[in-house]
Design a protein around this motif. Structure first.
Motif, short mmCIF file in Angstrom:
data_model
loop_
_atom_site.label_atom_id
_atom_site.label_comp_id
_atom_site.label_asym_id
_atom_site.label_seq_id
_atom_site.Cartn_x
_atom_site.Cartn_y
_atom_site.Cartn_z
N SER A 85 45.87 15.32 5.83
CA SER A 85 45.07 14.49 6.98
C SER A 85 46.55 14.00 7.61
CB SER A 85 44.57 13.19 6.47
OG SER A 85 45.12 12.80 5.38
N GLY A 86 46.11 13.52 8.91
CA GLY A 86 47.39 12.88 9.50
C GLY A 86 46.83 12.34 10.98
N LEU A 87 47.60 11.61 11.76
CA LEU A 87 47.53 10.70 12.94
C LEU A 87 47.74 11.77 14.00
CD1 LEU A 87 46.74 8.30 14.19
CD2 LEU A 87 48.95 7.43 14.06
N CYS A 88 46.89 11.87 15.00
CA CYS A 88 47.28 12.61 16.37
C CYS A 88 47.05 11.71 17.42
CB CYS A 88 46.26 13.70 16.38
SG CYS A 88 46.25 15.04 14.89
N VAL A 89 48.47 11.64 18.15
CA VAL A 89 48.49 10.79 19.26
C VAL A 89 48.06 11.37 20.59
CG1 VAL A 89 49.87 8.69 20.26
CG2 VAL A 89 49.68 9.06 17.60
N PHE A 99 52.44 16.89 10.83
CA PHE A 99 54.00 16.26 10.36
C PHE A 99 54.01 14.81 9.98
CE2 PHE A 99 54.57 20.07 13.03
CZ PHE A 99 55.12 20.87 12.25
N SER A 100 52.61 14.39 10.00
CA SER A 100 52.44 12.80 9.91
C SER A 100 53.21 12.34 8.53
CB SER A 100 51.07 12.41 9.70
OG SER A 100 50.33 12.61 11.04
N ALA A 101 53.02 13.08 7.44
CA ALA A 101 53.76 12.30 6.31
C ALA A 101 55.20 12.80 6.41
CB ALA A 101 53.45 13.25 5.06
N ARG A 102 55.64 13.86 7.13
CA ARG A 102 57.14 14.11 7.30
C ARG A 102 57.95 12.94 8.37
NH1 ARG A 102 56.34 20.66 7.36
NH2 ARG A 102 54.09 20.08 7.08
N TRP A 103 57.08 12.69 9.11
CA TRP A 103 57.80 11.36 10.12
C TRP A 103 58.05 10.29 9.41
CZ3 TRP A 103 56.35 10.52 15.57
CH2 TRP A 103 56.16 11.88 16.37
N ALA A 104 57.52 10.07 7.94
CA ALA A 104 57.83 8.86 7.23
C ALA A 104 59.11 9.35 6.47
CB ALA A 104 56.67 8.61 6.27
N GLY A 105 59.58 10.44 6.21
CA GLY A 105 60.60 10.99 5.43
C GLY A 105 60.44 11.12 4.23
N ASP A 109 58.71 6.57 4.13
CA ASP A 109 58.97 5.03 4.78
C ASP A 109 57.93 5.05 6.12
OD1 ASP A 109 59.59 2.63 6.32
OD2 ASP A 109 61.52 2.89 6.19
N PHE A 110 56.60 4.79 6.13
CA PHE A 110 55.71 4.59 7.15
C PHE A 110 55.78 3.64 8.08
CE2 PHE A 110 53.59 7.42 4.33
CZ PHE A 110 53.08 8.44 5.19
N TYR A 170 49.52 5.11 8.06
CA TYR A 170 49.37 4.76 9.48
C TYR A 170 48.35 3.52 9.88
CZ TYR A 170 52.74 8.55 10.52
OH TYR A 170 53.76 9.19 10.49
N ASP A 171 47.83 3.26 8.47
CA ASP A 171 46.51 2.49 8.95
C ASP A 171 46.58 1.10 9.55
OD1 ASP A 171 45.25 4.29 7.52
OD2 ASP A 171 44.84 3.15 5.75
N PRO A 172 47.78 0.40 9.44
CA PRO A 172 47.96 -0.90 10.30
C PRO A 172 47.93 -0.64 11.66
CG PRO A 172 49.44 -0.76 8.21
CD PRO A 172 48.76 0.57 8.61
#
Length: 209
Positions: A85-89, A99-105, A109-110, A170-172
């Motif tokens: 799953s991921g966030l699409c902006v 790549f949503s998880a990978r952006w957190a490293g 670190d979300f 990314y929920d918040p």
């Protein structure tokens, strides 16, 4: 497999018994386990079985979910359910997407990932559209190689400042359309009623149970 625009037609039903959730993300495992509650399944996470995390080399959510589910089913000898799953902006052309998880490293670190999204959105346009959507692909794999997949979606808006400490990822920063709270402010029951994951699960439940 399920087909886009069609009612999902499962070739195989999921029988009661042990099911591996192919994830090492505690928040995601908890959310999936809650959605499966009452289905007669003995749920165990890939982390609890000490299964390795496969490299996500797919180019779509469905491909990555299937890759993870197949790996867990092969290694455990049990049916396995994976979520990608991921966030699409919209202002970012659909990033971070798969790549949503990978952006957190590597340290997941979300907060840093959300800061990055805010910075990139601000760079994209002085008055950017803040529309976005979450996608969830579920893949259910058996040890013999059979796979069923389902894809859900929820649309919403990015909010700043971020609100809430519940949920994960990314929920918040995401407020679903038609609701006053972000996913980060919703309790599990409320989120599970409207989320992209709940949408995919409704399709899966209709097909395989």
């Amino acid at each position: 497999m399920s087909g886009e625009g069609k009612e999902p037609q499962a070739i195989r039903k999921l029988q009661p018994g042990r099911l591996v959730i192919a994830s090492h993300n505690p928040g995601k495992v908890r959310e999936i386990a809650a959605l499966l509650d009452g289905r007669g399944l003995d749920v165990v996470s890939a982390a609890a079985l000490d299964l390795p995390e496969p490299e996500e080399t797919g180019t779509t959510f469905v491909m990555n979910a299937e890759l993870k589910a197949r790996a867990a089913a092969d290694l455990s000898g049990l049916p396995a359910l994976a979520d990608d799953s991921g966030l699409c902006v919209d202002a970012l052309g659909g990033d971070p997407g798969i790549f949503s998880a990978r952006w957190a490293g590597e340290d997941k670190d979300f907060a840093r990932a959300m800061d990055l999204i805010e910075a990139k959105v601000a760079e994209s346009d002085p008055n950017p559209a803040r529309t976005a959507h979450f996608v969830c692909a579920l893949a259910l794999a058996w040890p013999d190689g059979h796979v069923e997949w389902f894809e859900g979606r929820v649309d919403g808006t990015l909010v700043t400042p971020r609100r809430g400490t519940k949920g994960h990822g990314y929920d918040p920063m995401f407020q679903p359309d038609g609701h006053a709270q972000t996913f980060g402010e919703m309790d599990d029951d409320a989120k599970n009623g409207v989320s992209h994951r709940a949408d995919a699960f409704r399709q899966m439940v209709a097909a395989v149970f």
